[in-house]
Write a protein that holds these residues in place. Sequence first.
Motif, short mmCIF file in Angstrom:
data_model
loop_
_atom_site.label_atom_id
_atom_site.label_comp_id
_atom_site.label_asym_id
_atom_site.label_seq_id
_atom_site.Cartn_x
_atom_site.Cartn_y
_atom_site.Cartn_z
N UNK A 44 10.20 10.32 -10.79
CA UNK A 44 10.87 9.60 -9.71
C UNK A 44 11.88 10.49 -9.00
N UNK A 45 12.03 10.26 -7.72
CA UNK A 45 13.12 10.88 -6.97
C UNK A 45 14.23 9.83 -6.85
N UNK A 101 0.83 -1.21 0.00
CA UNK A 101 0.00 0.00 0.00
C UNK A 101 0.87 1.26 0.00
N UNK A 102 1.89 1.28 0.87
CA UNK A 102 2.78 2.45 0.94
C UNK A 102 3.47 2.68 -0.40
N UNK A 103 3.91 1.60 -1.01
CA UNK A 103 4.61 1.73 -2.29
C UNK A 103 3.67 2.20 -3.39
N UNK A 104 2.47 1.63 -3.42
CA UNK A 104 1.53 2.00 -4.47
C UNK A 104 1.05 3.44 -4.34
N UNK A 105 0.62 3.80 -3.15
CA UNK A 105 0.01 5.12 -2.98
C UNK A 105 0.99 6.18 -2.52
N UNK A 116 4.11 5.49 -6.16
CA UNK A 116 3.68 5.33 -7.55
C UNK A 116 2.53 6.28 -7.90
N UNK A 117 1.50 6.31 -7.09
CA UNK A 117 0.36 7.18 -7.36
C UNK A 117 0.76 8.66 -7.30
N UNK A 118 1.57 9.00 -6.31
CA UNK A 118 1.98 10.40 -6.13
C UNK A 118 2.90 10.86 -7.26
#
Length: 176
Positions: free
Chosen positions: A22-23, A2-6, A9-11
């Motif tokens: 990407x940072x 969830x943390x990775x997706x939202x 990726x979503x941000x």
Amino acid sequence: IHDALFGVIYVRYQPDTASFAWTPMDPIYLAHHVVTFVFMTSNRLVGVGQTSAITCMYYGEFTNPTFNANTIVQLAKPLFPTSPHLQLISTIIELANAILFVILRGFFFPLFGTWIPFSFFFTSNGHKINIFLRLVWTILIWGIILGSLPFVPEQMNMVIDFFSTNKEEATVSAEL
């Protein structure tokens, strides 16, 4: 996941260009979460190693409330740009988060990363787990740890800066 997706990726998605902004730390953050997911899922599938998985979750999620509180405060700042209370709350949360992060992920988590593989290879309970799986889990645990370590110096610098800045302010106030 969830943390990775939202959280990343979503941000980072740019709908205008159908690309991601990407940072430099995003790949490490994403890899950290993928490795965590694989490690914890494999524990469940095999039916052993839950103690190591829950300990990983404990160290990782213990700082989550301060991360979430910090996100909320950062989102509130544009709404209340002159609020001294919000600035104070932000400072307290950032400091608490940095201290917890350094202690847990910079100190205890690496100790855990040494203890768990030791228990995998040198205890009677560890020998109940297939040798290949013990090796993979050791690599995954250290992948999780190494995914957090790049952020430790940044957090440590925040703590040092906070106390050195406040010490200077206290010295100036005392001299007046």
